[in-house]
Write an enzyme that holds these catalytic residues in place. Structure first.
Site, PDB file in Angstrom:
ATOM      1  N   SER A   1       1.187  -1.087  -0.168  1.00  0.00           N
ATOM      2  CA  SER A   1       0.140  -0.316   0.401  1.00  0.00           C
ATOM      3  C   SER A   1       0.670   1.317  -0.402  1.00  0.00           C
ATOM      4  O   SER A   1       0.547   1.896  -0.450  1.00  0.00           O
ATOM      5  CB  SER A   1      -0.774   0.116   1.498  1.00  0.00           C
ATOM      6  N   ASN A   2       2.479   1.644   0.868  1.00  0.00           N
ATOM      7  CA  ASN A   2       2.705   2.243   0.982  1.00  0.00           C
ATOM      8  C   ASN A   2       3.386   2.788  -0.319  1.00  0.00           C
ATOM      9  O   ASN A   2       3.971   3.520  -0.588  1.00  0.00           O
ATOM     10  CB  ASN A   2       4.182   1.709   2.037  1.00  0.00           C
TER      11      ASN A   2
ATOM     12  N   LYS B   1      -0.267 -10.627   6.373  1.00  0.00           N
ATOM     13  CA  LYS B   1       0.482  -9.830   6.832  1.00  0.00           C
ATOM     14  C   LYS B   1      -1.642  -9.280   7.093  1.00  0.00           C
ATOM     15  O   LYS B   1      -2.167  -9.064   6.470  1.00  0.00           O
ATOM     16  CB  LYS B   1       0.764  -8.556   5.871  1.00  0.00           C
TER      17      LYS B   1
ATOM     18  N   SER C   1      -3.242  -5.682   8.917  1.00  0.00           N
ATOM     19  CA  SER C   1      -2.663  -4.855   8.935  1.00  0.00           C
ATOM     20  C   SER C   1      -4.364  -4.155   9.687  1.00  0.00           C
ATOM     21  O   SER C   1      -4.359  -2.857  10.223  1.00  0.00           O
ATOM     22  CB  SER C   1      -2.755  -3.933   7.958  1.00  0.00           C
TER      23      SER C   1
ATOM     24  N   GLY D   1       0.790  -5.388  10.685  1.00  0.00           N
ATOM     25  CA  GLY D   1       0.911  -4.600   9.565  1.00  0.00           C
ATOM     26  C   GLY D   1       0.534  -3.380   9.822  1.00  0.00           C
ATOM     27  O   GLY D   1       0.736  -2.111   9.511  1.00  0.00           O
TER      28      GLY D   1
END
Length: 327
Positions: A77-78, A196, A198, A222
């Protein structure tokens, strides 16, 4: 998406490594990978004209590569992956692999909306250097993403992936939490090695750890905001945005947890909560990139429609770090 002709050649090339049985991978194919440790989900640098700046990506990775991370996540996402073309996503993975030491795991975000596109991207990312694929839940038709649909999707991807698969649940972005029952079922697949998570629900994380205890299945927190709690409940590591700027501190928190120094771990965790919230839920990727500029990395601009912070937001971001002793 790769064109059909390329996809056909990819499938043909996989014939030497993929099982052709209906069950997919033979038992144990992906189980040797140890995910334990901290991973920064790296950002994708852009120039002032919104082109991917691969040189700055390599510079950031060279600096981050000196820290005691287990590995790195690219195109999570980053990494602003929804804003990148397929060729850009693959080039980021390729450049990252070349820039990183060989002992660092490279997890590549290969998720797409359709199963076929996800398989294509997963195979292609493996071919350019990904050690594992991190696959986010498809979410555009979230109302139809039942446990059965998601199990079918991930099973197909894992069957055809030449590298281990890590499930990725990020409800803040997708509006969809990968159901626990689906995670438990998927944990039995020999090429699905972990998740993962989040969502920030430590009860859920503990339940996943508990219900998959008979499998060699690993849970990664996450976020740095609930890293201590996740370690306490059985997680093996974390994919933490904050590690892009406070990498040493996040790794120190990991060490304190693993050595049972819970009082010191608690103190450090408390000082990481506000900065972590600032670069995730509060100010997002623009906030993370701004702090990277402050801490000696290249943050730079985001791709539109993400906007840079206002002066007031930037000041609030700085305060979240300064008030906890980081600036």
């Amino acid at each position: 998406m790769l064109v059909p002709r390329v996809w056909s050649s990819v499938r043909l090339g996989l014939s030497r490594v993929l099982s052709r049985t209906l069950r997919g991978w033979p038992s144990g194919e992906g189980r040797g990978m140890d995910l334990s440790g901290i991973y920064p989900p790296v950002t994708t640098p852009f120039t002032a004209t919104a082109e991917v700046d691969y040189g700055k990506l390599e510079e950031n990775l060279h600096k981050l590569g000196t820290l005691p991370f287990r590995g790195f996540v690219v195109q999570g996402s980053n990494g602003e992956f929804p804003f990148l073309t397929s060729s850009e996503r693959l080039e980021v993975v390729s450049r990252a692999r070349q820039a990183l030491p060989k002992d660092k795991l490279l997890l590549a975000g290969s998720g797409c909306e359709s199963t076929q596109a996800t398989v294509e991207m997963t195979v292609s990312m493996a071919q350019v250097g990904a050690d594992a694929a991190m696959v986010v839940t498809p979410c555009y038709y979230r109302g139809r993403m039942s446990s059965a649909a998601l199990i079918h999707h991930y099973t197909k991807v894992a069957d055809l992936s030449p590298v281990p698969v890590v499930l990725y649940s990020v409800p803040a972005n997708t509006g969809l939490d990968l159901p626990v029952d689906a995670v438990v079922t998927l944990s039995q697949h020999p090429n699905i090695v972990g998740i993962k998570d989040s969502g920030g629900d430590v009860t859920r994380i503990g339940l996943i750890v508990h219900k998959t205890r008979s499998q060699d299945f690993q849970v990664l927190a996450g976020s740095a905001g609930f890293l201590l709690a996740s370690y306490a409940i059985g997680a093996v590591g974390g994919v933490c945005a904050l590690a892009n700027v406070l990498g040493s501190q996040v790794c120190q928190l990991e060490r304190l947890c693993l050595t049972g120094q819970w009082e010191d771990a608690q103190k450090l965790q408390h000082r990481l909560i506000e900065p972590n919230t600032a670069v995730t839920r509060r100010f997002g990727i623009p906030g993370l990139k701004k702090t990277m500029d402050w801490f000696g990395y290249y943050g730079g601009p985001c791709r539109s429609p993400l906007q840079e912070l206002s002066p007031a937001q930037e000041e609030a971001l700085r305060l979240d770090f300064a008030s906890n002793g980081w600036l």
